[in-house]
Design a protein around this motif. Sequence first.
Motif, mmCIF file in Angstrom:
data_model
loop_
_atom_site.group_PDB
_atom_site.id
_atom_site.type_symbol
_atom_site.label_atom_id
_atom_site.label_comp_id
_atom_site.label_asym_id
_atom_site.label_seq_id
_atom_site.Cartn_x
_atom_site.Cartn_y
_atom_site.Cartn_z
ATOM 1 N N THR A 81 -4.299 -31.652 57.629
ATOM 2 C CA THR A 81 -3.256 -32.653 57.838
ATOM 3 C C THR A 81 -3.290 -33.662 56.703
ATOM 4 O O THR A 81 -4.116 -33.556 55.781
ATOM 5 N N ASP A 103 -2.554 -37.990 55.351
ATOM 6 C CA ASP A 103 -2.855 -39.352 55.778
ATOM 7 C C ASP A 103 -1.697 -40.003 56.526
ATOM 8 O O ASP A 103 -1.912 -40.907 57.334
ATOM 9 N N LYS A 154 -4.932 -36.836 63.155
ATOM 10 C CA LYS A 154 -6.031 -36.971 62.194
ATOM 11 C C LYS A 154 -7.382 -36.929 62.905
ATOM 12 O O LYS A 154 -8.332 -36.303 62.415
ATOM 13 N N VAL A 192 -8.538 -33.668 56.269
ATOM 14 C CA VAL A 192 -7.523 -34.719 56.312
ATOM 15 C C VAL A 192 -7.380 -35.283 54.910
ATOM 16 O O VAL A 192 -8.304 -35.901 54.383
#
Length: 233
Positions: A190, A192, A199, A209
Motif C-alpha cells: 500500500t 502512504d 496501512k 507500506v
Amino acid sequence: MIKIVFSDVDKTLMFDDGIEEKTKELIELINQEVPVVLCTGRREERYQQIKDLIPHTHAIYESGGIIRVAGKIDEEWDKYMEQFSSYLEEAEKQIDYKAEWKKHSFVIKVKENNIPSEEMKEIRNRNLEGVTIRLSQGGRFIDVFPEKGGKDNAINYLCTKLNIPLDCTVAIGDDDNDIDMFRVASELYTIDSATTEIKQLVHRRGGYVSSYGFHEGVQDVLGRIYKTIFTKP
C-alpha cells in the motif's frame, strides 16, 4: 514465487488527475512477467473507461461481481452472482437511502444522501444477511455486494480457474473496500495516502507500506514489486 498481481484502481493506480505514464510503464513491465488483474468497485461502463488505459490481463470489478478472463466475462461466475439479488434488494430496503444499482451490487453516495459520518460508519458495520458492506474512495461511497461475491471470493475463483495458488499472489490497495482482497492475497502493498486502517493491516501482515503517497507512492510500490520479485537473477 509470485504468479499474479491484483491491484485496486481508484486512489491506488490513478487519482483525480488520472494515471501517470510512469505508472502505466511499470504496470506493463509487470504484466509482461505475470498477469496483472485490475480489482475495482467500478461498474461496467466505468471499467470500459479504463480497460485500454491501464495494462492488464484480467479484471475483477463491481467489488467482485464481475470477472473478465483475458477480456471475456466469465459466464459461470456471472450466473453464480445472479442468485444473490434478493439479499441486495432486502439490504437496500433496510439501509433506506437512495441506491445506484450496478449489475450485481449497488452503491450509495454519501454526500448526495447527506449521510453524517457517524451514520456512514454505523451502516458500514451493519450485519445484514447475505451482503457485505464496505466504504470506498475515502468514505465517498458505501458499496453493498453479495457476501459470496467480494474481491476475496472473486480472487479465489480466478486463481482456481488459472491454477495459481493463493500463496503466489500480490495485492495492492488503499481503502476499506480492499480489506477483502488483502485477506486472501499472500503479499500486501500500500501507499502512504492509504487509509490508516489499511496501512495498519499491511504492517500487521508484514507487507510493504510506501513512505510516499499518491502517484509517487504507487510508482515506488510497482517498482519494488518488479525489482524484488520479478527481476530474473
